[in-house]
Design a protein around this motif. Structure first.
Motif, PDB file in Angstrom:
ATOM      1  N   VAL A 178       0.847  -1.190   0.000  1.00 43.36           N
ATOM      2  CA  VAL A 178       0.000   0.000   0.000  1.00 43.36           C
ATOM      3  C   VAL A 178       0.878   1.234   0.000  1.00 43.36           C
ATOM      4  O   VAL A 178       1.646   1.478   0.931  1.00 43.36           O
ATOM      5  CB  VAL A 178      -0.937   0.012   1.223  1.00 43.36           C
ATOM      6  N   ARG A 179       0.776   2.014  -1.055  1.00 41.10           N
ATOM      7  CA  ARG A 179       1.528   3.258  -1.173  1.00 41.10           C
ATOM      8  C   ARG A 179       0.722   4.436  -0.639  1.00 41.10           C
ATOM      9  O   ARG A 179       1.278   5.335  -0.016  1.00 41.10           O
ATOM     10  CB  ARG A 179       1.880   3.488  -2.638  1.00 41.10           C
ATOM     11  N   GLU A 180      -0.573   4.445  -0.886  1.00 43.27           N
ATOM     12  CA  GLU A 180      -1.466   5.474  -0.365  1.00 43.27           C
ATOM     13  C   GLU A 180      -2.759   4.821   0.095  1.00 43.27           C
ATOM     14  O   GLU A 180      -3.254   3.895  -0.544  1.00 43.27           O
ATOM     15  CB  GLU A 180      -1.788   6.535  -1.425  1.00 43.27           C
ATOM     16  N   ALA A 181      -3.287   5.312   1.191  1.00 44.90           N
ATOM     17  CA  ALA A 181      -4.590   4.874   1.700  1.00 44.90           C
ATOM     18  C   ALA A 181      -5.145   6.035   2.517  1.00 44.90           C
ATOM     19  O   ALA A 181      -4.668   6.309   3.614  1.00 44.90           O
ATOM     20  CB  ALA A 181      -4.453   3.615   2.551  1.00 44.90           C
ATOM     21  N   TYR A 182      -6.132   6.730   1.976  1.00 51.09           N
ATOM     22  CA  TYR A 182      -6.572   7.964   2.617  1.00 51.09           C
ATOM     23  C   TYR A 182      -8.074   8.158   2.492  1.00 51.09           C
ATOM     24  O   TYR A 182      -8.749   7.549   1.651  1.00 51.09           O
ATOM     25  CB  TYR A 182      -5.857   9.166   1.985  1.00 51.09           C
ATOM     26  N   ILE A 183      -8.576   9.027   3.349  1.00 57.75           N
ATOM     27  CA  ILE A 183      -9.958   9.498   3.294  1.00 57.75           C
ATOM     28  C   ILE A 183      -9.912  11.015   3.146  1.00 57.75           C
ATOM     29  O   ILE A 183      -9.233  11.691   3.920  1.00 57.75           O
ATOM     30  CB  ILE A 183     -10.735   9.123   4.573  1.00 57.75           C
ATOM     31  N   ARG A 184     -10.610  11.534   2.150  1.00 56.43           N
ATOM     32  CA  ARG A 184     -10.667  12.982   1.940  1.00 56.43           C
ATOM     33  C   ARG A 184     -12.103  13.451   2.194  1.00 56.43           C
ATOM     34  O   ARG A 184     -13.038  12.993   1.531  1.00 56.43           O
ATOM     35  CB  ARG A 184     -10.223  13.348   0.533  1.00 56.43           C
ATOM     36  N   ILE A 185     -12.263  14.340   3.176  1.00 53.38           N
ATOM     37  CA  ILE A 185     -13.590  14.809   3.583  1.00 53.38           C
ATOM     38  C   ILE A 185     -13.736  16.266   3.169  1.00 53.38           C
ATOM     39  O   ILE A 185     -12.941  17.124   3.557  1.00 53.38           O
ATOM     40  CB  ILE A 185     -13.781  14.671   5.105  1.00 53.38           C
ATOM     41  N   TYR A 186     -14.770  16.541   2.368  1.00 49.94           N
ATOM     42  CA  TYR A 186     -15.051  17.906   1.917  1.00 49.94           C
ATOM     43  C   TYR A 186     -16.010  18.589   2.889  1.00 49.94           C
ATOM     44  O   TYR A 186     -16.878  17.953   3.478  1.00 49.94           O
ATOM     45  CB  TYR A 186     -15.651  17.885   0.513  1.00 49.94           C
ATOM     46  N   LYS A 187     -15.840  19.879   3.061  1.00 48.79           N
ATOM     47  CA  LYS A 187     -16.621  20.667   4.023  1.00 48.79           C
ATOM     48  C   LYS A 187     -16.503  20.064   5.410  1.00 48.79           C
ATOM     49  O   LYS A 187     -17.480  19.804   6.104  1.00 48.79           O
ATOM     50  CB  LYS A 187     -18.086  20.751   3.580  1.00 48.79           C
ATOM     51  N   PHE A 188     -15.249  19.867   5.813  1.00 50.95           N
ATOM     52  CA  PHE A 188     -14.949  19.254   7.099  1.00 50.95           C
ATOM     53  C   PHE A 188     -15.008  20.311   8.196  1.00 50.95           C
ATOM     54  O   PHE A 188     -14.164  21.201   8.256  1.00 50.95           O
ATOM     55  CB  PHE A 188     -13.557  18.611   7.044  1.00 50.95           C
ATOM     56  N   LEU A 189     -16.008  20.257   9.033  1.00 49.85           N
ATOM     57  CA  LEU A 189     -16.245  21.199  10.135  1.00 49.85           C
ATOM     58  C   LEU A 189     -16.570  22.609   9.652  1.00 49.85           C
ATOM     59  O   LEU A 189     -17.112  23.409  10.406  1.00 49.85           O
ATOM     60  CB  LEU A 189     -15.039  21.258  11.082  1.00 49.85           C
ATOM     61  N   SER A 190     -16.229  22.924   8.416  1.00 50.76           N
ATOM     62  CA  SER A 190     -16.502  24.234   7.844  1.00 50.76           C
ATOM     63  C   SER A 190     -16.651  24.067   6.335  1.00 50.76           C
ATOM     64  O   SER A 190     -15.978  23.220   5.744  1.00 50.76           O
ATOM     65  CB  SER A 190     -15.370  25.218   8.156  1.00 50.76           C
TER      66      SER A 190
END
Length: 453
Positions: A129-141
């Motif tokens: 695994v080279r990358e493993a991520y979660i990207r959250i838009y409008k996070f807290l703001s």
């Protein structure tokens, strides 16, 4: 190039060809029904290379090898978060496999390639695994995007901080229209190198001016060695180091002209083993790059490139002050080879391919590099011909000796066989100068094929 699919149910997902790897099929089956799209990407590079007269100490041997570098990435996009207001997330995974000499990690024996190969969990062609991520838009703001997990990251030109193709574990927060006109970011990474881990904490501001983009950044890089061990520094060893690196970058693209300049300062301290005291960092560096596109008769639109960079070094033995600019996580490698100025040297502002077994690849007591690069890209029918001349000089020699490192000539031929397939051939010569007692010339001949999907 990304290809997008829009599965509407698990049944649609399982109807994909059975030849897909089991792990990919299982992940695709778990895609929520309301996920709007799936982006797939893949990159395969096969390469054969032959180096002659490599220099490290008394070893002047050559090295030939065959390598395979493959990545497979998929991002499940626009997954709605029902418990938050108009927020969504992406889930991304990138798998990587690196094979040397047809599944034998012992094929590459020259020390010039050991550091690059050592970044990977293994080089026998098995995926990791080279990358493993979660990207959250409008996070807290509404203006904040958060990326959590192992992720690709490059700061500025990559001179001071980059994931270098193996991902950085941590978190990154991006803020749009910060104070109305700025874009901001903060990041927290915890990369491991064997049993040693480093805390990297920092942030930056982006300001779009009327003609170009300003980027100001600062970060802390803190590393503690395990008990009983120490790390190499230019001219001494350390058990603890805290680097504080600040930078300003300005880039613009205007008609035929492109410019990219970056200035960096390094402060902080290092503690030596056996209670020998502390050493204060006091270093600096800069890199200026420019290119000009111009129509040339017979060839067509050609590009002329110039680059000039310089980093500080130590003029004498290190006692209480270290003036050698040397970030711990700047970009240096691609696959198992160096990646920088010169296909052989792979030079950064502070290191190059191993010639003496030191932490920066330079002879003992030599630190910092001055780099001048003049290049030209010319289309020739369907090919692109690139010529480069690079001159390297050390910034300082603690023994008051020579500082001329060498010069390199590179010739590259790139032939696109289609939008997704490219053939590249390289012929390079590196001539050591007065810093080395060498009468030979290092040669590189390589041929690579890259396929993207």
């Amino acid at each position: 190039m990304n290809r997008r699919a829009e599965p509407t149910s698990a049944r649609d997902t399982f109807s994909m060809p059975s030849r897909l790897p089991l792990f990919l099929a299982a992940i695709l089956a778990a895609i929520p029904a309301h996920a709007t799209k799936l982006d797939l990407s893949s990159n395969v590079e096969v390469k054969t290379a032959n180096y002659t007269h490599l220099m490290t100490g008394t070893e002047k041997a050559g090295q030939s090898f065959y390598s395979e570098d493959a990545t497979l990435g998929f991002v499940i996009k626009d997954i709605k978060l029902e418990k938050t207001y108009e927020s969504s997330m992406d889930v991304g995974i990138v798998l990587n496999s690196v094979g040397i000499g047809g599944n034998s990690s012992t094929t590459v024996t020259s020390p010039q390639f050991q550091e690059a190969a050592g970044r990977f969990p293994h080089t026998d062609g098995s995926p990791f695994v080279r990358e493993a991520y979660i990207r959250i838009y409008k996070f807290l703001s509404p203006k904040v995007t958060a990326t959590l997990g192992r992720q690709a990251f490059t700061l500025g030109q990559g001179i001071t901080l980059a994931d270098d193709g193996v991902g950085l574990p941590g978190a990154r927060l991006e803020m749009d229209r910060f104070l109305r006109i700025f874009k901001g970011e903060v990041f927290f990474f915890r990369p491991y190198q064997g049993e040693v881990f480093t805390k990297i904490t920092g942030g930056g501001l982006y300001y779009p001016s009327s003609e170009g983009l300003w980027h100001l950044y600062h970060f802390w890089e803190q590393t503690n060695q395990p008990d009983g061990t120490s790390a190499d520094e230019p001219g001494y060893r350390s058990v603890h180091r805290l680097r504080k690196i600040s930078g300003v970058r300005y880039s613009l693209s205007h008609n035929q002209l492109n410019f990219d300049g970056e200035v960096m300062l390094q402060r902080g301290l290092a503690r030596q083993p056996d209670n020998l005291g502390r050493v204060n960092y006091n270093a600096h560096a800069f890199m200026l790059k420019g290119s000009w596109s111009q129509h040339v008769t017979f060839f067509g639109t050609s590009k002329m490139r110039l680059a000039f960079g310089k980093a500080s070094g130590n003029s004498g033995p290190v006692t209480d002050k270290d003036k050698a600019f040397m970030p711990g996580f700047g970009h240096k490698f691609k696959g198992i080879e160096r990646d920088g100025f010169g296909d052989i040297a792979g030079a950064t502002l502070y290191s190059l391919i191993q010639t003496s077994g030191t932490v920066n690849g330079l002879p003992n007591g030599v630190s910092g590099l001055n780099i001048i690069n003049a290049g030209l890209d010319m289309p020739l029918k369907r090919m692109m011909v690139s010529l480069d001349l690079i001159k390297f000089r050390a910034s300082q020699n603690a023994s008051d000796g020579a500082t001329q490192v060498g010069r390199e000539w590179d010739l590259k031929l790139t032939y696109p066989l289609g939008e997704s397939l490219r053939l590249k051939a390289v012929y390079a010569l590196f001539k050591p100068l007065s810093l080395y007692d060498e009468n030979t010339t290092i040669k590189l001949v390589s041929l690579g094929l890259t396929a993207k999907f």
